[in-house]
Design a protein around this motif. Structure first.
Motif, PDB file in Angstrom:
ATOM      1  N   THR A   1     -15.760 104.156  39.309  1.00 53.36           N
ATOM      2  CA  THR A   1     -16.039 106.345  39.430  1.00 53.36           C
ATOM      3  C   THR A   1     -14.650 106.269  39.235  1.00 53.36           C
ATOM      4  N   ARG A   2     -13.469 106.300  38.878  1.00 53.42           N
ATOM      5  CA  ARG A   2     -12.488 106.789  37.943  1.00 53.42           C
ATOM      6  C   ARG A   2     -12.725 106.740  37.135  1.00 53.42           C
ATOM      7  N   ALA A   3     -12.813 105.562  36.183  1.00 54.87           N
ATOM      8  CA  ALA A   3     -13.399 105.914  34.425  1.00 54.87           C
ATOM      9  C   ALA A   3     -13.840 106.563  34.223  1.00 54.87           C
ATOM     10  N   LEU A   4     -14.907 106.996  35.276  1.00 55.31           N
ATOM     11  CA  LEU A   4     -16.178 107.804  34.086  1.00 55.31           C
ATOM     12  C   LEU A   4     -16.172 108.777  34.735  1.00 55.31           C
ATOM     13  N   GLN A   5     -14.622 109.679  35.776  1.00 56.79           N
ATOM     14  CA  GLN A   5     -14.582 110.547  35.896  1.00 56.79           C
ATOM     15  C   GLN A   5     -14.127 110.818  34.845  1.00 56.79           C
ATOM     16  N   ASP A   6     -12.638 110.354  34.729  1.00 56.85           N
ATOM     17  CA  ASP A   6     -11.881 111.014  33.820  1.00 56.85           C
ATOM     18  C   ASP A   6     -12.139 110.970  32.137  1.00 56.85           C
ATOM     19  N   SER A   7     -12.882 110.022  31.525  1.00 57.30           N
ATOM     20  CA  SER A   7     -13.717 110.271  30.456  1.00 57.30           C
ATOM     21  C   SER A   7     -14.832 110.948  30.284  1.00 57.30           C
ATOM     22  N   ARG A   8     -15.120 111.708  31.474  1.00 62.14           N
ATOM     23  CA  ARG A   8     -16.674 112.477  31.627  1.00 62.14           C
ATOM     24  C   ARG A   8     -17.997 111.823  30.336  1.00 62.14           C
TER      25      ARG A   8
ATOM     26  N   ILE B   1      -8.276  84.100  29.829  1.00 61.13           N
ATOM     27  CA  ILE B   1      -9.211  84.856  30.981  1.00 61.13           C
ATOM     28  C   ILE B   1      -8.911  84.234  31.972  1.00 61.13           C
ATOM     29  N   PRO B   2      -9.164  82.544  32.015  1.00 65.94           N
ATOM     30  CA  PRO B   2      -9.470  81.454  33.114  1.00 65.94           C
ATOM     31  C   PRO B   2      -8.083  81.733  33.602  1.00 65.94           C
ATOM     32  N   VAL B   3      -6.673  81.843  33.042  1.00 65.11           N
ATOM     33  CA  VAL B   3      -5.491  81.908  33.751  1.00 65.11           C
ATOM     34  C   VAL B   3      -5.384  83.589  34.817  1.00 65.11           C
ATOM     35  N   ALA B   4      -5.657  84.083  33.427  1.00 68.68           N
ATOM     36  CA  ALA B   4      -5.447  85.465  34.244  1.00 68.68           C
ATOM     37  C   ALA B   4      -6.443  85.694  35.346  1.00 68.68           C
ATOM     38  N   GLU B   5      -8.114  84.979  35.571  1.00 69.43           N
ATOM     39  CA  GLU B   5      -8.680  84.510  37.216  1.00 69.43           C
ATOM     40  C   GLU B   5      -8.222  84.451  37.908  1.00 69.43           C
ATOM     41  N   GLU B   6      -7.679  82.796  37.946  1.00 69.28           N
ATOM     42  CA  GLU B   6      -7.438  81.943  38.544  1.00 69.28           C
ATOM     43  C   GLU B   6      -5.313  82.753  39.715  1.00 69.28           C
ATOM     44  N   THR B   7      -4.659  83.295  38.403  1.00 70.99           N
ATOM     45  CA  THR B   7      -3.614  83.928  39.373  1.00 70.99           C
ATOM     46  C   THR B   7      -3.787  85.339  40.282  1.00 70.99           C
ATOM     47  N   GLY B   8      -4.838  85.972  39.765  1.00 69.25           N
ATOM     48  CA  GLY B   8      -5.426  87.026  39.605  1.00 69.25           C
ATOM     49  C   GLY B   8      -4.800  88.766  39.267  1.00 69.25           C
ATOM     50  N   ILE B   9      -4.368  87.928  37.888  1.00 72.64           N
ATOM     51  CA  ILE B   9      -4.102  89.068  37.034  1.00 72.64           C
ATOM     52  C   ILE B   9      -5.290  89.884  36.337  1.00 72.64           C
ATOM     53  N   ILE B  10      -6.134  89.646  36.439  1.00 70.55           N
ATOM     54  CA  ILE B  10      -7.622  90.333  35.809  1.00 70.55           C
ATOM     55  C   ILE B  10      -7.891  91.358  36.702  1.00 70.55           C
ATOM     56  N   GLU B  11      -7.293  91.921  37.492  1.00 72.92           N
ATOM     57  CA  GLU B  11      -7.951  92.702  38.330  1.00 72.92           C
ATOM     58  C   GLU B  11      -7.269  93.902  37.602  1.00 72.92           C
ATOM     59  N   GLU B  12      -5.275  93.761  36.967  1.00 74.99           N
ATOM     60  CA  GLU B  12      -5.483  94.854  36.679  1.00 74.99           C
ATOM     61  C   GLU B  12      -5.302  94.699  35.104  1.00 74.99           C
ATOM     62  N   ILE B  13      -5.714  93.636  34.431  1.00 77.53           N
ATOM     63  CA  ILE B  13      -5.951  93.900  33.872  1.00 77.53           C
ATOM     64  C   ILE B  13      -7.423  94.502  33.197  1.00 77.53           C
ATOM     65  N   GLY B  14      -8.719  93.500  33.882  1.00 83.22           N
ATOM     66  CA  GLY B  14      -9.821  94.395  33.690  1.00 83.22           C
ATOM     67  C   GLY B  14      -9.873  95.994  33.946  1.00 83.22           C
ATOM     68  N   SER B  15      -9.414  96.340  35.533  1.00 87.34           N
ATOM     69  CA  SER B  15      -9.281  97.813  34.867  1.00 87.34           C
ATOM     70  C   SER B  15      -8.647  98.478  34.121  1.00 87.34           C
ATOM     71  N   TRP B  16      -7.415  97.903  33.215  1.00 88.71           N
ATOM     72  CA  TRP B  16      -7.254  98.974  31.686  1.00 88.71           C
ATOM     73  C   TRP B  16      -9.083  98.712  31.276  1.00 88.71           C
ATOM     74  N   VAL B  17      -9.127  97.377  30.785  1.00 86.62           N
ATOM     75  CA  VAL B  17     -10.628  97.434  30.130  1.00 86.62           C
ATOM     76  C   VAL B  17     -11.188  98.659  30.410  1.00 86.62           C
ATOM     77  N   ILE B  18     -12.169  98.869  32.242  1.00 85.84           N
ATOM     78  CA  ILE B  18     -13.281  99.439  31.282  1.00 85.84           C
ATOM     79  C   ILE B  18     -12.645 101.066  31.295  1.00 85.84           C
ATOM     80  N   ARG B  19     -11.191 101.244  31.806  1.00 83.21           N
ATOM     81  CA  ARG B  19     -10.962 102.469  31.552  1.00 83.21           C
ATOM     82  C   ARG B  19     -10.256 102.844  29.384  1.00 83.21           C
ATOM     83  N   LYS B  20     -10.577 101.899  28.681  1.00 81.02           N
ATOM     84  CA  LYS B  20      -9.862 101.840  28.139  1.00 81.02           C
ATOM     85  C   LYS B  20     -11.532 102.002  27.367  1.00 81.02           C
ATOM     86  N   ALA B  21     -12.028 101.476  27.745  1.00 82.42           N
ATOM     87  CA  ALA B  21     -13.392 101.294  26.868  1.00 82.42           C
ATOM     88  C   ALA B  21     -14.262 102.870  26.948  1.00 82.42           C
TER      89      ALA B  21
END
Ligand code: C2E
Ligand code: CA
Ligand code: CA
Ligand code: CA
Length: 275
Positions: free
Chosen positions: A129-136, A77-97
Protein backbone atom coordinates in the motif's frame (compact mmCIF):
# COMPACT_ATOMS: atom_id res chain seq x y z
CA UNK A 1 34.60 -54.10 -2.23
CA UNK A 2 33.98 -53.33 1.41
CA UNK A 3 34.21 -49.70 2.38
CA UNK A 4 34.81 -48.29 5.78
CA UNK A 5 31.50 -47.05 7.07
CA UNK A 6 33.32 -45.00 9.65
CA UNK A 7 35.23 -43.06 7.02
CA UNK A 8 32.12 -42.39 4.98
CA UNK A 9 30.50 -40.90 8.03
CA UNK A 10 33.53 -38.75 8.76
CA UNK A 11 33.51 -37.43 5.20
CA UNK A 12 29.78 -36.84 5.38
CA UNK A 13 30.11 -34.99 8.69
CA UNK A 14 32.83 -32.75 7.32
CA UNK A 15 30.68 -31.90 4.29
CA UNK A 16 27.65 -31.20 6.41
CA UNK A 17 29.66 -28.98 8.71
CA UNK A 18 31.12 -27.09 5.76
CA UNK A 19 27.63 -26.48 4.38
CA UNK A 20 26.49 -25.31 7.79
CA UNK A 21 29.38 -22.86 8.10
CA UNK A 22 28.79 -21.68 4.54
CA UNK A 23 25.15 -20.95 5.34
CA UNK A 24 26.13 -19.16 8.55
CA UNK A 25 28.50 -17.00 6.52
CA UNK A 26 25.89 -16.26 3.84
CA UNK A 27 23.46 -15.29 6.57
CA UNK A 28 25.95 -12.89 8.18
CA UNK A 29 26.82 -11.39 4.77
CA UNK A 30 23.12 -11.04 3.86
CA UNK A 31 22.40 -9.11 7.04
CA UNK A 32 25.19 -6.69 6.19
CA UNK A 33 24.10 -6.51 2.55
CA UNK A 34 20.57 -5.51 3.50
CA UNK A 35 22.02 -2.50 5.31
CA UNK A 36 24.72 -1.48 2.85
CA UNK A 37 22.70 -1.45 -0.37
CA UNK A 38 24.40 -4.35 -2.08
CA UNK A 39 21.15 -5.36 -3.79
CA UNK A 40 19.92 -4.15 -7.12
CA UNK A 41 17.15 -4.98 -9.55
CA UNK A 42 17.37 -6.00 -13.18
CA UNK A 43 14.37 -6.00 -15.51
CA UNK A 44 13.36 -8.49 -18.17
CA UNK A 45 10.82 -7.49 -20.86
CA UNK A 46 7.51 -9.32 -21.24
CA UNK A 47 6.28 -9.46 -24.81
CA UNK A 48 2.59 -9.24 -25.65
CA UNK A 49 1.74 -11.33 -28.72
CA UNK A 50 -1.46 -9.51 -29.70
CA UNK A 51 -0.04 -5.98 -29.66
CA UNK A 52 3.41 -7.22 -30.75
CA UNK A 53 5.15 -5.01 -28.23
CA UNK A 54 6.66 -5.07 -24.77
CA UNK A 55 3.84 -4.79 -22.26
CA UNK A 56 5.72 -5.25 -19.02
CA UNK A 57 8.88 -6.08 -17.12
CA UNK A 58 9.75 -8.57 -14.41
CA UNK A 59 11.98 -7.26 -11.63
CA UNK A 60 14.69 -9.77 -10.72
CA UNK A 61 16.87 -9.37 -7.65
CA UNK A 62 20.67 -9.40 -7.72
CA UNK A 63 23.17 -9.30 -4.90
CA UNK A 64 26.49 -7.64 -5.62
CA UNK A 65 28.58 -8.88 -2.72
CA UNK A 66 32.04 -7.35 -2.13
CA UNK A 67 33.41 -10.81 -1.30
CA UNK A 68 31.27 -13.14 -3.44
CA UNK A 69 30.67 -11.13 -6.59
CA UNK A 70 27.20 -11.28 -8.12
CA UNK A 71 25.19 -13.95 -6.32
CA UNK A 72 22.18 -15.63 -7.95
CA UNK A 73 18.83 -15.30 -6.15
CA UNK A 74 18.50 -19.08 -6.29
CA UNK A 75 21.45 -19.20 -3.87
CA UNK A 76 20.55 -16.51 -1.37
CA UNK A 77 16.73 -16.36 -1.38
CA UNK A 78 16.40 -19.72 0.45
CA UNK A 79 18.80 -18.51 3.17
CA UNK A 80 17.00 -15.16 3.36
CA UNK A 81 13.69 -17.01 3.78
CA UNK A 82 14.93 -19.34 6.50
CA UNK A 83 16.41 -16.49 8.49
CA UNK A 84 13.56 -14.03 8.01
CA UNK A 85 15.85 -11.48 6.28
CA UNK A 86 13.59 -11.86 3.23
CA UNK A 87 11.04 -9.48 4.83
CA UNK A 88 13.47 -6.58 4.75
CA UNK A 89 14.89 -7.42 1.31
CA UNK A 90 11.46 -8.13 -0.14
CA UNK A 91 10.03 -4.83 1.11
CA UNK A 92 12.91 -3.00 -0.51
CA UNK A 93 12.23 -4.84 -3.80
CA UNK A 94 8.59 -3.73 -3.82
CA UNK A 95 9.39 -0.10 -3.02
CA UNK A 96 12.19 0.06 -5.58
CA UNK A 97 10.19 -1.64 -8.36
CA UNK A 98 7.24 0.74 -7.88
CA UNK A 99 9.58 3.72 -7.97
CA UNK A 100 11.23 2.43 -11.15
CA UNK A 101 7.81 1.77 -12.70
CA UNK A 102 7.08 5.49 -12.48
CA UNK A 103 9.90 6.04 -15.01
CA UNK A 104 8.59 3.41 -17.44
CA UNK A 105 5.76 3.75 -19.98
CA UNK A 106 2.26 3.93 -18.53
CA UNK A 107 1.05 0.93 -20.56
CA UNK A 108 3.66 -1.40 -19.01
CA UNK A 109 3.31 -3.56 -15.92
CA UNK A 110 6.00 -4.30 -13.34
CA UNK A 111 6.10 -7.82 -11.94
CA UNK A 112 7.66 -8.49 -8.56
CA UNK A 113 8.45 -11.90 -7.05
CA UNK A 114 7.17 -12.42 -3.53
CA UNK A 115 8.30 -15.39 -1.47
CA UNK A 116 5.78 -17.27 0.71
CA UNK A 117 7.48 -16.07 3.90
CA UNK A 118 7.25 -12.44 2.80
CA UNK A 119 3.68 -12.91 1.59
CA UNK A 120 2.49 -14.17 4.97
CA UNK A 121 4.39 -11.59 7.01
CA UNK A 122 2.13 -9.19 8.92
CA UNK A 123 3.39 -6.01 7.27
CA UNK A 124 3.13 -7.24 3.68
CA UNK A 125 -0.12 -5.62 2.55
CA UNK A 126 0.80 -2.31 4.18
CA UNK A 127 4.24 -2.39 2.53
CA UNK A 128 2.53 -2.71 -0.86
CA UNK A 129 0.00 0.00 0.00
CA UNK A 130 2.76 2.42 0.99
CA UNK A 131 4.89 1.65 -2.07
CA UNK A 132 1.91 2.41 -4.33
CA UNK A 133 1.15 5.66 -2.54
CA UNK A 134 4.76 6.86 -2.52
CA UNK A 135 5.41 6.04 -6.19
CA UNK A 136 1.97 7.23 -7.34
CA UNK A 137 1.84 4.56 -10.02
CA UNK A 138 -1.49 3.15 -11.11
CA UNK A 139 -1.93 0.07 -8.84
CA UNK A 140 -2.97 -2.06 -11.82
CA UNK A 141 0.58 -1.70 -13.17
CA UNK A 142 1.93 -3.73 -10.25
CA UNK A 143 1.89 -7.50 -10.60
CA UNK A 144 2.64 -9.67 -7.59
CA UNK A 145 4.12 -13.04 -8.61
CA UNK A 146 3.55 -15.85 -6.16
CA UNK A 147 4.17 -19.57 -6.35
CA UNK A 148 2.03 -22.45 -5.21
CA UNK A 149 4.03 -22.45 -1.99
CA UNK A 150 1.93 -19.48 -0.89
CA UNK A 151 -1.25 -21.57 -0.84
CA UNK A 152 0.25 -24.43 1.16
CA UNK A 153 -0.77 -24.33 4.79
CA UNK A 154 -3.50 -21.91 5.80
CA UNK A 155 -5.23 -21.38 2.45
CA UNK A 156 -7.90 -19.23 4.05
CA UNK A 157 -5.29 -16.79 5.29
CA UNK A 158 -3.59 -16.73 1.87
CA UNK A 159 -6.93 -15.97 0.22
CA UNK A 160 -7.51 -13.08 2.64
CA UNK A 161 -4.17 -11.53 1.71
CA UNK A 162 -4.84 -11.99 -2.02
CA UNK A 163 -8.23 -10.32 -1.67
CA UNK A 164 -6.66 -7.40 0.18
CA UNK A 165 -4.15 -7.00 -2.67
CA UNK A 166 -6.89 -7.21 -5.29
CA UNK A 167 -8.81 -4.53 -3.37
CA UNK A 168 -5.78 -2.25 -3.85
CA UNK A 169 -6.06 -2.84 -7.60
CA UNK A 170 -2.90 -4.95 -7.83
CA UNK A 171 -2.70 -7.92 -10.22
CA UNK A 172 -1.78 -11.44 -9.12
CA UNK A 173 0.28 -13.93 -11.13
CA UNK A 174 0.84 -17.60 -10.41
CA UNK A 175 4.53 -18.24 -11.18
CA UNK A 176 6.33 -21.47 -12.18
CA UNK A 177 3.05 -23.16 -13.00
CA UNK A 178 3.34 -26.92 -13.39
CA UNK A 179 6.39 -27.45 -11.19
CA UNK A 180 4.96 -27.64 -7.69
CA UNK A 181 1.71 -28.98 -6.41
CA UNK A 182 -0.37 -27.32 -9.11
CA UNK A 183 -3.98 -27.93 -8.34
CA UNK A 184 -7.15 -26.95 -10.12
CA UNK A 185 -8.72 -26.10 -6.78
CA UNK A 186 -6.22 -23.23 -6.36
CA UNK A 187 -6.97 -21.86 -9.79
CA UNK A 188 -10.70 -21.77 -9.23
CA UNK A 189 -10.51 -20.55 -5.62
CA UNK A 190 -7.83 -17.85 -5.96
CA UNK A 191 -8.18 -14.65 -7.98
CA UNK A 192 -5.30 -15.02 -10.44
CA UNK A 193 -4.96 -12.58 -13.31
CA UNK A 194 -2.10 -14.45 -14.96
CA UNK A 195 -0.53 -17.89 -15.03
CA UNK A 196 3.13 -18.25 -15.94
CA UNK A 197 3.90 -21.61 -17.51
CA UNK A 198 7.23 -22.79 -16.17
CA UNK A 199 10.21 -22.61 -18.49
CA UNK A 200 10.88 -26.35 -18.20
CA UNK A 201 7.85 -27.00 -20.45
CA UNK A 202 9.05 -24.47 -23.02
CA UNK A 203 12.57 -25.91 -22.99
CA UNK A 204 11.23 -29.40 -23.81
CA UNK A 205 8.86 -28.22 -26.55
CA UNK A 206 10.81 -29.69 -29.46
CA UNK A 207 11.67 -32.98 -27.72
CA UNK A 208 8.70 -34.06 -25.65
CA UNK A 209 5.18 -34.14 -27.05
CA UNK A 210 3.92 -34.11 -23.43
CA UNK A 211 5.19 -30.56 -22.99
CA UNK A 212 3.23 -29.34 -26.00
CA UNK A 213 0.11 -31.09 -24.69
CA UNK A 214 0.49 -29.46 -21.28
CA UNK A 215 1.08 -26.00 -22.73
CA UNK A 216 -1.96 -26.41 -24.96
CA UNK A 217 -4.11 -27.48 -22.00
CA UNK A 218 -2.95 -24.68 -19.71
CA UNK A 219 -3.33 -22.06 -22.42
CA UNK A 220 -6.84 -23.31 -23.22
CA UNK A 221 -7.80 -23.32 -19.57
CA UNK A 222 -6.51 -19.76 -19.15
CA UNK A 223 -8.51 -18.41 -22.06
CA UNK A 224 -11.68 -20.15 -20.83
CA UNK A 225 -11.21 -18.63 -17.38
CA UNK A 226 -10.20 -15.19 -18.64
CA UNK A 227 -6.71 -15.52 -17.20
CA UNK A 228 -3.69 -14.23 -19.14
CA UNK A 229 -1.20 -16.98 -20.02
CA UNK A 230 2.55 -16.39 -20.13
CA UNK A 231 5.28 -18.71 -21.36
CA UNK A 232 8.62 -18.36 -19.59
CA UNK A 233 12.10 -19.09 -20.92
CA UNK A 234 11.37 -18.52 -24.62
CA UNK A 235 14.75 -18.62 -26.34
CA UNK A 236 14.14 -19.53 -30.00
CA UNK A 237 11.98 -18.41 -32.92
CA UNK A 238 10.73 -21.98 -33.18
CA UNK A 239 9.45 -21.96 -29.60
CA UNK A 240 7.88 -18.56 -30.22
CA UNK A 241 6.00 -19.84 -33.29
CA UNK A 242 4.67 -22.90 -31.47
CA UNK A 243 3.58 -20.86 -28.45
CA UNK A 244 1.87 -18.31 -30.67
CA UNK A 245 -0.01 -21.10 -32.40
CA UNK A 246 -1.06 -22.35 -28.95
CA UNK A 247 -2.43 -18.87 -28.14
CA UNK A 248 -0.08 -17.97 -25.31
CA UNK A 249 -0.92 -14.32 -24.60
CA UNK A 250 2.47 -13.12 -23.42
CA UNK A 251 6.02 -14.46 -23.49
CA UNK A 252 9.24 -13.88 -21.68
CA UNK A 253 12.75 -15.12 -22.39
CA UNK A 254 16.15 -14.40 -23.88
CA UNK A 255 14.56 -14.19 -27.36
CA UNK A 256 13.01 -10.87 -26.30
CA UNK A 257 15.72 -9.76 -23.92
CA UNK A 258 17.82 -10.74 -20.93
CA UNK A 259 17.30 -9.03 -17.58
CA UNK A 260 19.17 -5.70 -17.55
CA UNK A 261 19.48 -2.61 -15.34
CA UNK A 262 16.69 -0.05 -15.61
CA UNK A 263 18.81 2.45 -17.54
CA UNK A 264 19.81 -0.21 -20.06
CA UNK A 265 16.24 -1.06 -20.98
CA UNK A 266 15.53 -0.32 -24.59
CA UNK A 267 12.43 1.77 -24.04
CA UNK A 268 11.52 3.69 -27.17
CA UNK A 269 11.62 7.47 -26.84
CA UNK A 270 7.96 7.76 -27.76
CA UNK A 271 7.12 5.49 -24.85
CA UNK A 272 9.45 7.01 -22.33
CA UNK A 273 7.86 9.14 -19.67
CA UNK A 274 9.29 12.64 -19.50
CA UNK A 275 11.59 12.66 -16.50
P1 C2E B 1 11.60 -16.83 -11.75
O1 C2E B 1 10.68 -15.91 -11.05
O2 C2E B 1 10.98 -18.03 -12.40
O3 C2E B 1 12.36 -15.92 -12.80
C1 C2E B 1 12.74 -16.36 -14.09
C2 C2E B 1 14.18 -16.78 -14.12
O4 C2E B 1 14.49 -17.29 -15.42
C3 C2E B 1 15.17 -15.63 -13.90
O5 C2E B 1 16.30 -16.17 -13.24
C4 C2E B 1 15.52 -15.22 -15.32
O6 C2E B 1 16.75 -14.55 -15.43
C5 C2E B 1 15.56 -16.56 -15.99
N1 C2E B 1 15.28 -16.50 -17.43
C6 C2E B 1 14.55 -15.58 -18.11
N2 C2E B 1 14.48 -15.87 -19.41
C7 C2E B 1 15.19 -17.00 -19.60
C8 C2E B 1 15.50 -17.81 -20.76
O7 C2E B 1 15.10 -17.53 -21.88
N3 C2E B 1 16.25 -18.92 -20.53
C9 C2E B 1 16.71 -19.25 -19.29
N4 C2E B 1 17.45 -20.36 -19.17
N5 C2E B 1 16.44 -18.52 -18.18
C10 C2E B 1 15.69 -17.41 -18.34
P2 C2E B 1 16.98 -15.41 -12.01
O8 C2E B 1 16.97 -13.94 -12.24
O9 C2E B 1 18.28 -16.08 -11.72
O10 C2E B 1 15.98 -15.68 -10.80
C11 C2E B 1 15.80 -16.98 -10.30
C12 C2E B 1 14.65 -17.05 -9.33
O11 C2E B 1 14.93 -16.29 -8.16
C13 C2E B 1 13.37 -16.44 -9.88
O12 C2E B 1 12.73 -17.37 -10.75
C14 C2E B 1 12.60 -16.20 -8.60
O13 C2E B 1 12.00 -17.38 -8.14
C15 C2E B 1 13.72 -15.82 -7.64
N6 C2E B 1 13.76 -14.35 -7.48
C16 C2E B 1 14.32 -13.42 -8.29
N7 C2E B 1 14.14 -12.16 -7.81
C17 C2E B 1 13.42 -12.30 -6.66
C18 C2E B 1 12.89 -11.37 -5.70
O14 C2E B 1 13.00 -10.13 -5.79
N8 C2E B 1 12.22 -11.91 -4.62
C19 C2E B 1 12.02 -13.26 -4.49
N9 C2E B 1 11.35 -13.72 -3.42
N10 C2E B 1 12.49 -14.15 -5.39
C20 C2E B 1 13.18 -13.68 -6.47
CA1 CA C 1 8.86 -14.84 -11.44
CA1 CA D 1 8.96 -18.51 -13.14
CA1 CA E 1 11.42 -19.92 -10.00
Amino acid sequence: AKRSGRNDIAVYDAKLHETYLERQQIEADLRKAAQSREFFLVYQPIFCVKSARVCGYEALLRWQSPVRGIVSPNEFIPVAEETGIIEEIGSWVIRKACKDAAALPEHTTIAVNVSPVQFRSRAFVSVVTRALQDSRINPNRLEIEITEGVMIGDAGEALKILRALKALGVRISLDDFGTGYSSFSYISAFPFDKIKIDQSFVRDLGQRSESLAIIRAVSGMCSSLGIVSTAEGVETEQQFEILRTEHCDTMQGYLFGKPVALNELNVSNADRVAA
